[in-house]
Design an enzyme around this catalytic site. Sequence first.
Site, PDB file in Angstrom:
ATOM      1  N   CYS A 145       0.928  -1.260  -0.175  1.00  0.00           N
ATOM      2  CA  CYS A 145       0.238   0.088   0.057  1.00  0.00           C
ATOM      3  C   CYS A 145       0.883   1.145   0.029  1.00  0.00           C
ATOM      4  CB  CYS A 145      -1.051  -0.185   1.155  1.00  0.00           C
ATOM      5  SG  CYS A 145      -2.533   1.236   0.978  1.00  0.00           S
ATOM      6  N   HIS A 169      -3.066  -5.534   1.386  1.00  0.00           N
ATOM      7  CA  HIS A 169      -2.275  -5.619   2.576  1.00  0.00           C
ATOM      8  C   HIS A 169      -2.657  -7.075   3.062  1.00  0.00           C
ATOM      9  CE1 HIS A 169      -1.756  -1.389   4.201  1.00  0.00           C
ATOM     10  NE2 HIS A 169      -3.040  -1.336   3.435  1.00  0.00           N
ATOM     11  N   GLU A 189      -0.843  -8.746   5.106  1.00  0.00           N
ATOM     12  CA  GLU A 189      -0.289  -8.831   6.447  1.00  0.00           C
ATOM     13  C   GLU A 189      -1.473  -8.895   7.350  1.00  0.00           C
ATOM     14  OE1 GLU A 189      -0.317  -4.529   5.709  1.00  0.00           O
ATOM     15  OE2 GLU A 189       0.249  -6.421   4.693  1.00  0.00           O
TER      16      GLU A 189
END
Length: 201
Positions: free
Chosen positions: A81, A175, A177
Site C-alpha cells: 500500500c 495488505h 499482512e
Amino acid sequence: MNTPVIGVLALQGDVREHLIALAAADAVARPVRRPEELAEVDALVLPGGESTTISKLAVLFGLMEPLRARVRAGLPVYGTCAGLILLADKILDPRSGQETIGGIDMIVRRNAFGRQNESFEAAVDVKGVEGAPVEGVFIRAPWVESLGAAAEVLAEHDGHIVAVRQGNVLATSFHPELTGDHRVHALFVDMVRANRTPESL
C-alpha cells in the site's frame, strides 16, 4: 542456517502485523528505525500507513538516503500500500514535500481505489503464489498507472495493476499482512533467500 533477517520500517503504519507475518514465513523479523538498524538486515518491508508521513519521517530520522542507496545496491524490499507508493519512481499526484525511495520503474496513483470508507476486500490471483487466490485488503489503496519494461505485473484487480516485481523489489496495493495468509510474505522470504550470497549464510 539460511534464515534471513528482514527489517520492517517502523516509523508509522502496520508494523506489528508484518513482523508476525514474516516470522510465520520463517524469517527473523526486526523493526528498523535508524540507519544502523537498516545496515544489519538482509531485506526490508515498507508497511502500509500514510506514505507522505512515512517519507517525511524517513528524512527526519536520516533514513531516506541510506534506504535509496541500499535499494540501488540490490537490497530486497517489499512494500504494501503506502510501501508501494514509496517504491515508485514517480507518483502521479504527490502531496507537497512527499518523496519516494524508488526502486520500481512505475507511476502510481495515490488513493486510487477510494477513501477510507470505500475500503474493500477482494480475491487476487498473484503470480508466484500457489493455491487459492490471495485475499487482498484494499485500504485507501493505490494502483499502478504504468510500468517500465524491467518491471513485471504479478496481479491485477478490476483492470488495474495491484502487484508488481522488479528484480529484488516487490510491491502490492493491498495488505496481505492483515489476513493471516502469509503466502505473499513467504514469496518475499524466498526472494531474499535467493538473493543471499553463500558468504552471508
